[in-house]
Design an enzyme around this catalytic site. Sequence first.
Site, PDB file in Angstrom:
ATOM      1  N   LYS A 167     -18.695  -4.328  -9.259  1.00 36.91           N
ATOM      2  CA  LYS A 167     -18.638  -5.747  -8.885  1.00 36.91           C
ATOM      3  C   LYS A 167     -19.375  -6.596  -9.922  1.00 36.91           C
ATOM      4  O   LYS A 167     -20.409  -6.188 -10.463  1.00 36.91           O
ATOM      5  CB  LYS A 167     -19.295  -5.873  -7.503  1.00 36.91           C
ATOM      6  CG  LYS A 167     -19.372  -7.245  -6.881  1.00 36.91           C
ATOM      7  CD  LYS A 167     -20.045  -7.099  -5.517  1.00 36.91           C
ATOM      8  CE  LYS A 167     -20.108  -8.392  -4.721  1.00 36.91           C
ATOM      9  NZ  LYS A 167     -20.668  -8.150  -3.375  1.00 36.91           N
ATOM     10  N   SER A 219     -17.725  -9.679   0.135  1.00 39.27           N
ATOM     11  CA  SER A 219     -17.509 -10.313  -1.159  1.00 39.27           C
ATOM     12  C   SER A 219     -17.107  -9.321  -2.261  1.00 39.27           C
ATOM     13  O   SER A 219     -16.696  -9.728  -3.349  1.00 39.27           O
ATOM     14  CB  SER A 219     -18.788 -11.057  -1.592  1.00 39.27           C
ATOM     15  OG  SER A 219     -19.889 -10.161  -1.695  1.00 39.27           O
ATOM     16  N   SER A 242     -20.451  -7.012   2.967  1.00 43.48           N
ATOM     17  CA  SER A 242     -19.607  -7.171   1.780  1.00 43.48           C
ATOM     18  C   SER A 242     -19.017  -5.889   1.204  1.00 43.48           C
ATOM     19  O   SER A 242     -18.203  -5.939   0.290  1.00 43.48           O
ATOM     20  CB  SER A 242     -20.376  -7.902   0.683  1.00 43.48           C
ATOM     21  OG  SER A 242     -20.554  -9.248   1.032  1.00 43.48           O
TER      22      SER A 242
END
Length: 433
Positions: free
Chosen positions: A35, A112, A136
């Site tokens: 990420k 996320s 997330s």
Amino acid sequence: MARDSDYGAFMEKFPLQPSPSLHQLPLHGLTFAFKDIFDVDGYVTGFGNPDWARTHPSATSTAPAILAVLRGGATCVGKTVTAELAYSINGENKHYGTPTNPCVPDRVPGGSSSGSAVAVGAKLVDFALGTDTGGSVRVPASYCGILGFRPSHDAISTAGVIPLVQSFDTVGWFARDPVILNRVGRVLLQLPDVDLVRPSRIIIAEDCFQLSDIPKDRVTQPLVKSVEKLFGSHLVSRAILEDYVKDKVPSLKQFVNKGNADQESHIPSLEALSSAMRLIIGYEFKNNHGEWINTVKPDLGPGISERVWEALMTTDENLDICHSVKSEARAALIDLLGDFGVLAIPTVLGPPSKLQTDPTISENFCDRAFSLLLIASASGFCQVSIPLGLYDNLPVSISLLATHGSDGFLLNLVETLYDTLKEEVGIVEKMGS
């Protein structure tokens, strides 16, 4: 950048080679992505927002979590899209595009850690790193039909990771295969290979499953049947979390919304827990990023913008009580599970919403989801989201939680249960067709 072929999962592709070794490394031959919240020496960490990338220099070191999997023998493919400022569980990003959910392309991928989940779900990599503060990793794992693991809080270093809320931040990961999920976990957590410890009990949180939009038996039956086959029916018990939390977490009283007494659609004590934890989230987010936001005034997408500015209004009023709630909740859940107990809850309360759903509808869905997601965040427990096939052609999952520090036990349990779970899911899917 040709993103269509990659489901829009990647911000940037670049190889990071594993450490050379004379020995067979546990992650040898595996590929991964990470990420865009993890630092890599020489690259700008973008945090899902071009204004952030524009106002921050390249990193001068690499996050220990990335170094650990490289040392474990894995090869990095690149960095993945994240929701802006990692502050959304839907996973939409107006600047870089929303990664396409490989399971249901017209639905959100979850966030996320959206790009990391999509990269795994689309078979672009073997595993991917994300972060999980309030869901997330768990939410996108559920929405993309893959495995997602949130470790015990503080079990893996978050150095070199942009902080969101230090009280809850964790480095999590995704995989399609429970063996790879386990292997990656043992590298990140620095755990030896050990045999499975038999669970002492599996507690089904009845009231949590009654909240779900998916029929309770469709989610719980595969787990119950699998546990009965592998360990015996005496291990399975059922609990009403509302009563337990209300009784054991007295500091919650002032957060209970008296208007939500209808327990068909609400669990008041868990909603109160969520309210208290979200005050901590808002306050710590403001402390970490409020000055930058007020100075730069970044361009933020719909939904994210409102949540971010709401967080910036958070004060330290009631913060001490929120931390008391957190301590009491942790103690209560430790008592409930004991050594090697497992709590089963829905990961989310329904299928992923359609892309570009009205932010106010999405916000209501998020509010309900947080009443379950923040159980692990508040307690610091480890949690795994396990896919359970499709219902009405949309992904279904279940979550298992274990006490802080029981990560190796939970990873082994998932690996042991997984094949039987898949068989039982096949049976219930045939019955429903």
